[in-house]
Write an enzyme that holds these catalytic residues in place. Sequence first.
Site, PDB file in Angstrom:
ATOM      1  N   GLU A   1       0.822  -1.211   0.000  1.00  0.00           N
ATOM      2  CA  GLU A   1       0.000   0.000   0.000  1.00  0.00           C
ATOM      3  C   GLU A   1       0.856   1.261   0.000  1.00  0.00           C
ATOM      4  OE1 GLU A   1      -2.346   0.659   3.539  1.00  0.00           O
ATOM      5  OE2 GLU A   1      -3.594   2.149   2.561  1.00  0.00           O
TER       6      GLU A   1
ATOM      7  N   LYS B   1      -2.625  -2.068  -2.963  1.00  0.00           N
ATOM      8  CA  LYS B   1      -3.646  -1.199  -2.365  1.00  0.00           C
ATOM      9  C   LYS B   1      -3.287   0.235  -2.687  1.00  0.00           C
ATOM     10  CE  LYS B   1      -6.063  -0.163   1.951  1.00  0.00           C
ATOM     11  NZ  LYS B   1      -6.582  -0.756   3.200  1.00  0.00           N
TER      12      LYS B   1
HETATM   13  P1  13P Z   1      -9.178   4.255   4.992  1.00  0.00           P
HETATM   14  O1  13P Z   1     -10.168   3.543   4.103  1.00  0.00           O
HETATM   15  O2  13P Z   1      -9.803   4.905   6.184  1.00  0.00           O
HETATM   16  O3  13P Z   1      -8.270   5.152   4.202  1.00  0.00           O
HETATM   17  O4  13P Z   1      -8.257   3.140   5.615  1.00  0.00           O
HETATM   18  C1  13P Z   1      -7.729   2.172   4.781  1.00  0.00           C
HETATM   19  C2  13P Z   1      -6.348   1.864   5.157  1.00  0.00           C
HETATM   20  O5  13P Z   1      -6.039   0.720   5.376  1.00  0.00           O
HETATM   21  C3  13P Z   1      -5.361   2.965   5.219  1.00  0.00           C
HETATM   22  O6  13P Z   1      -4.102   2.446   5.496  1.00  0.00           O
END
Ligand code: 13P
Length: 331
Positions: free
Chosen positions: A176, A218
């Site tokens: 991510e 992600k």
């Molecule tokens: P949000 O959907 O609140 O952005 O959180 C997702 C997430 O895992 C951020 O690291």
Amino acid sequence: MYDLHETARALVAPGKGILAEDESPRTADARLAEHGIATGTEMRRKYREVFLDVPGIEASLAGVILCEETLGQAADDGTLFPELLARKGILPGIKVDAGTEPLDGSPDELITKGLIGLDERLASFRAAGARFTKWRAVMRIEGDRLPTARALVENAKRLASYAHLVQQAGMVPILEPEVLLDGSHSRLRAQEVIDAALHAVFAAMADQAVDRTALLVKTSMALSGSGSSRTDAPDEVAESTLDALKASVPADVPGIVFLSGGQTPEQATENLAAITRRAREAGAPWPLTFSYERALHSEGMDAWKGKDENIPAARAAFLARLSRVTAALTA
Ligand code: 13P
């Protein structure tokens, strides 16, 4: 030994998504406090109980990402949360990074830590039932100055090292590189940074022999900055987001999931619907789904207010949003 490709595919199964229930204890306390709810270990456990011990979530959720604290906590009936999820047929995951610190030489930027001792921690997470993992890097946009190329490359190298270790440990990594919504940048600048961040990640993975067919990406959606006073139309978000992904994510990656990143629940639902619609029309190669925290939780938190008598209303609000977000996958 589970097959990693199969696990990756299962996490993006048609019509399902992932709940990011993985805020660190500090962030979870901040979320509770934002909603006027008491904080601390037991309230955090209760918070998880409110959103995880919910009949029917398995219809919409293929996986739930937990944090280390929650992996070892139990629901009211004594069932450990990973076991509770596994009984519902939901894959338990775990966030394994250790948060961020200022990047050496560029203190306005952040680097994610957590590689030291990670292989031993992964073995214990695997033994506790985790089937997949997440590592979050954070990129801040400030005009053309940030992010720097070095921040992208250094974070990408750590994401790749993490992914390699996780695959070795028999779990599926979610990588991510979050591009923050904060700032006054344009949607096109966000698109450019998402593309650059993902390019850096795939280049680093090639260097470190990561199997890109056994992981998920992600990403943020390409959105104008929250301080830009512009609200993008969902079709614009879809176009910019998919352009960034087409330019940077190889077709053999088994799936891409989106974070909500501070969008309202409604925006996160409508933008997801526009993205998945456009992806279908364009024949995009990867399954796409959600991996939201705030967009799925915030209405339920408002209803709960930390009071037991409000739990049914909180779960109803959560389920209502979950079913709207799930419907957005095929809208
Ligand atoms: P949000 O959907 O609140 O952005 O959180 C997702 C997430 O895992 C951020 O690291």
